[in-house]
Design a protein around this motif. Sequence first.
Motif, PDB file in Angstrom:
ATOM      1  N   ILE A 256      36.034  30.961  49.392  1.00  0.00           N
ATOM      2  CA  ILE A 256      35.682  31.773  50.343  1.00  0.00           C
ATOM      3  C   ILE A 256      36.297  31.846  51.441  1.00  0.00           C
ATOM      4  N   ILE A 257      37.174  30.988  52.174  1.00  0.00           N
ATOM      5  CA  ILE A 257      37.790  30.587  53.190  1.00  0.00           C
ATOM      6  C   ILE A 257      38.500  31.895  53.687  1.00  0.00           C
ATOM      7  N   ALA A 258      39.155  32.141  51.936  1.00  0.00           N
ATOM      8  CA  ALA A 258      40.851  32.871  52.002  1.00  0.00           C
ATOM      9  C   ALA A 258      40.950  33.623  52.117  1.00  0.00           C
ATOM     10  N   GLU A 259      39.541  34.488  50.826  1.00  0.00           N
ATOM     11  CA  GLU A 259      39.738  35.769  50.588  1.00  0.00           C
ATOM     12  C   GLU A 259      38.298  36.305  50.442  1.00  0.00           C
ATOM     13  N   ASP A 260      39.037  37.853  50.807  1.00  0.00           N
ATOM     14  CA  ASP A 260      37.902  38.997  51.595  1.00  0.00           C
ATOM     15  C   ASP A 260      36.608  39.286  50.041  1.00  0.00           C
ATOM     16  N   TRP A 261      35.419  38.895  50.858  1.00  0.00           N
ATOM     17  CA  TRP A 261      34.494  38.668  49.451  1.00  0.00           C
ATOM     18  C   TRP A 261      33.309  40.445  49.975  1.00  0.00           C
ATOM     19  N   GLY A 262      34.062  41.248  50.928  1.00  0.00           N
ATOM     20  CA  GLY A 262      33.565  42.334  51.210  1.00  0.00           C
ATOM     21  C   GLY A 262      33.112  42.963  49.883  1.00  0.00           C
ATOM     22  N   TYR A 263      32.050  43.711  49.606  1.00  0.00           N
ATOM     23  CA  TYR A 263      32.080  45.253  48.422  1.00  0.00           C
ATOM     24  C   TYR A 263      33.213  45.670  48.583  1.00  0.00           C
ATOM     25  N   GLU A 264      33.816  46.268  49.292  1.00  0.00           N
ATOM     26  CA  GLU A 264      34.567  47.187  48.768  1.00  0.00           C
ATOM     27  C   GLU A 264      35.974  46.288  48.330  1.00  0.00           C
ATOM     28  N   ASN A 265      36.405  45.228  49.082  1.00  0.00           N
ATOM     29  CA  ASN A 265      37.673  43.969  47.822  1.00  0.00           C
ATOM     30  C   ASN A 265      37.157  43.824  46.523  1.00  0.00           C
ATOM     31  N   LEU A 266      35.638  43.785  46.514  1.00  0.00           N
ATOM     32  CA  LEU A 266      34.890  43.412  45.090  1.00  0.00           C
ATOM     33  C   LEU A 266      35.338  44.242  44.006  1.00  0.00           C
ATOM     34  N   ASN A 267      35.398  45.082  44.866  1.00  0.00           N
ATOM     35  CA  ASN A 267      35.196  46.731  43.589  1.00  0.00           C
ATOM     36  C   ASN A 267      36.842  47.134  43.876  1.00  0.00           C
ATOM     37  N   ARG A 268      36.949  46.796  44.458  1.00  0.00           N
ATOM     38  CA  ARG A 268      38.590  46.634  44.257  1.00  0.00           C
ATOM     39  C   ARG A 268      39.474  45.915  43.219  1.00  0.00           C
ATOM     40  N   ASN A 269      39.176  45.292  43.455  1.00  0.00           N
ATOM     41  CA  ASN A 269      39.334  44.155  42.779  1.00  0.00           C
ATOM     42  C   ASN A 269      38.559  43.732  41.256  1.00  0.00           C
ATOM     43  N   PHE A 270      38.012  44.247  41.067  1.00  0.00           N
ATOM     44  CA  PHE A 270      36.611  44.143  40.255  1.00  0.00           C
ATOM     45  C   PHE A 270      36.310  45.952  39.407  1.00  0.00           C
ATOM     46  N   PRO A 271      36.916  46.887  39.573  1.00  0.00           N
ATOM     47  CA  PRO A 271      36.261  48.239  39.135  1.00  0.00           C
ATOM     48  C   PRO A 271      35.545  48.409  38.204  1.00  0.00           C
ATOM     49  N   PRO A 272      34.061  49.038  38.735  1.00  0.00           N
ATOM     50  CA  PRO A 272      33.166  49.588  37.954  1.00  0.00           C
ATOM     51  C   PRO A 272      33.884  49.613  36.817  1.00  0.00           C
ATOM     52  N   ASP A 273      34.484  50.821  36.177  1.00  0.00           N
ATOM     53  CA  ASP A 273      34.858  51.475  34.483  1.00  0.00           C
ATOM     54  C   ASP A 273      35.762  50.233  34.173  1.00  0.00           C
ATOM     55  N   THR A 274      36.392  48.765  34.623  1.00  0.00           N
ATOM     56  CA  THR A 274      37.094  48.241  33.698  1.00  0.00           C
ATOM     57  C   THR A 274      36.261  47.001  33.727  1.00  0.00           C
ATOM     58  N   ARG A 275      35.464  46.449  34.510  1.00  0.00           N
ATOM     59  CA  ARG A 275      35.145  45.290  34.652  1.00  0.00           C
ATOM     60  C   ARG A 275      34.797  44.727  33.553  1.00  0.00           C
ATOM     61  N   ASN A 276      33.416  45.308  33.212  1.00  0.00           N
ATOM     62  CA  ASN A 276      33.264  44.490  31.997  1.00  0.00           C
ATOM     63  C   ASN A 276      34.140  43.837  30.893  1.00  0.00           C
ATOM     64  N   PHE A 277      35.164  44.381  30.579  1.00  0.00           N
ATOM     65  CA  PHE A 277      36.650  44.216  30.146  1.00  0.00           C
ATOM     66  C   PHE A 277      37.057  43.215  30.409  1.00  0.00           C
ATOM     67  N   LEU A 278      37.417  43.229  32.498  1.00  0.00           N
ATOM     68  CA  LEU A 278      37.692  42.261  32.478  1.00  0.00           C
ATOM     69  C   LEU A 278      37.679  40.789  33.044  1.00  0.00           C
ATOM     70  N   LEU A 279      35.904  41.248  33.381  1.00  0.00           N
ATOM     71  CA  LEU A 279      35.290  39.982  32.942  1.00  0.00           C
ATOM     72  C   LEU A 279      35.556  39.020  31.628  1.00  0.00           C
TER      73      LEU A 279
END
Length: 375
Positions: A256-279
């Motif tokens: 929460i303190i050190a990482e960017d929880w913005g919408y764009e960064n979350l999408n970059r880290n967990f792309p919609p097309d691979t999100r389910n497999f990544l999780l």
Amino acid sequence: MAEKGPSNHPKDEDDVVEMKKALATGSGSSHTVAASTVAPVVCYCMASILMTVVNKYVVSGTGFNMNFLLLCMQSSVCVACVYTVKKLRIISFRDFDTKDAKTWFPISALLVGVIYTGSKSLQYLSIPVYTIFKNLTIILIAYGEVIWFGGRVTGLTLVSFILMVISSIIAAWADISDALAVGDPAVAEAMNGLSAVSGVVSKMNVGYFWMFMNCVTSAAYVLTMRKRIKLTGFSDWDTMFYNNLLSIPVLAVASIIAEDWGYENLNRNFPPDTRNFLLFAIAFSGAAAVGISYTTAWCIRATSSTTYSMVGALNKLPVAASGMIFFGDPVTFGSVTAVAVGFFAGLVYAVAKNNQKKAEAAGQPGIIPLANRTS
């Protein structure tokens, strides 16, 4: 409440425990001895390879920068798995106790450092290089025991340490040589050759920095845990439960303190097309951590600590090979030589530790007096 000591075990429960142990190890029949020793060894190797490969896959995403969140999710899955298995009466460990938690919290904080630096080094380094450099942790632990616990290092152990250092040097040389080679994507993408070299070297320096920090924190974790475990009397499952449970709030706050929880960064880290497999991969790696702990205990119980140490040495070869197979890590003379030397160093170390135990048990000399005599 979980059992705190042998006084709380009725005799019939002890009989059930012994029966389960006999069934698990196959000790009831001489015809199943071979099968009962092969199974835990294979399971341990598979669990460790899967854990490394899955973690490498997760952190290798484009622009992945939420390592604290990743580790928090893995620890949560691990705690859930362990607790579920306990409820199914397959394993047993203590219920949560505030006094134990306070005693063990420094160890969990160190573990956070270990797993975070490990994930960062995997993010920048190939699996073979990561595997080889991880050997250096053994050297730090050995000499930490010499300084703080009056440990000893035999001549053969010293030879294995030298081989570990040599394998690490070869691995670093091969890694840098390959990265700077003509046609490397990192070099080809840049128009200016000098800036490309600078960028590649800078990225590799970051990887080796995290690898160094991982070795240091891993050694500190093991050495500190050796002292603390005597105060708590934890079993392996107690250790796993408290380590992961206590690390969750630390990792969550750090994320929460050190990482960017913005919408764009979350999408970059967990792309919609691979999100389910990544999780799914993250959840699987958390469950794999439980598998490694169980198969480690199973391997030692079904074989011996010596066999387990040999398996750990032999396992470095398939782990390194997995990086070359699944992630296209370069297969060069340097990389293969580094893996081979590191593999041989692990074998020498396992043999050296076995010989040292035999020599100490027999009261024989022949050990280099490297212990701190003043402690």
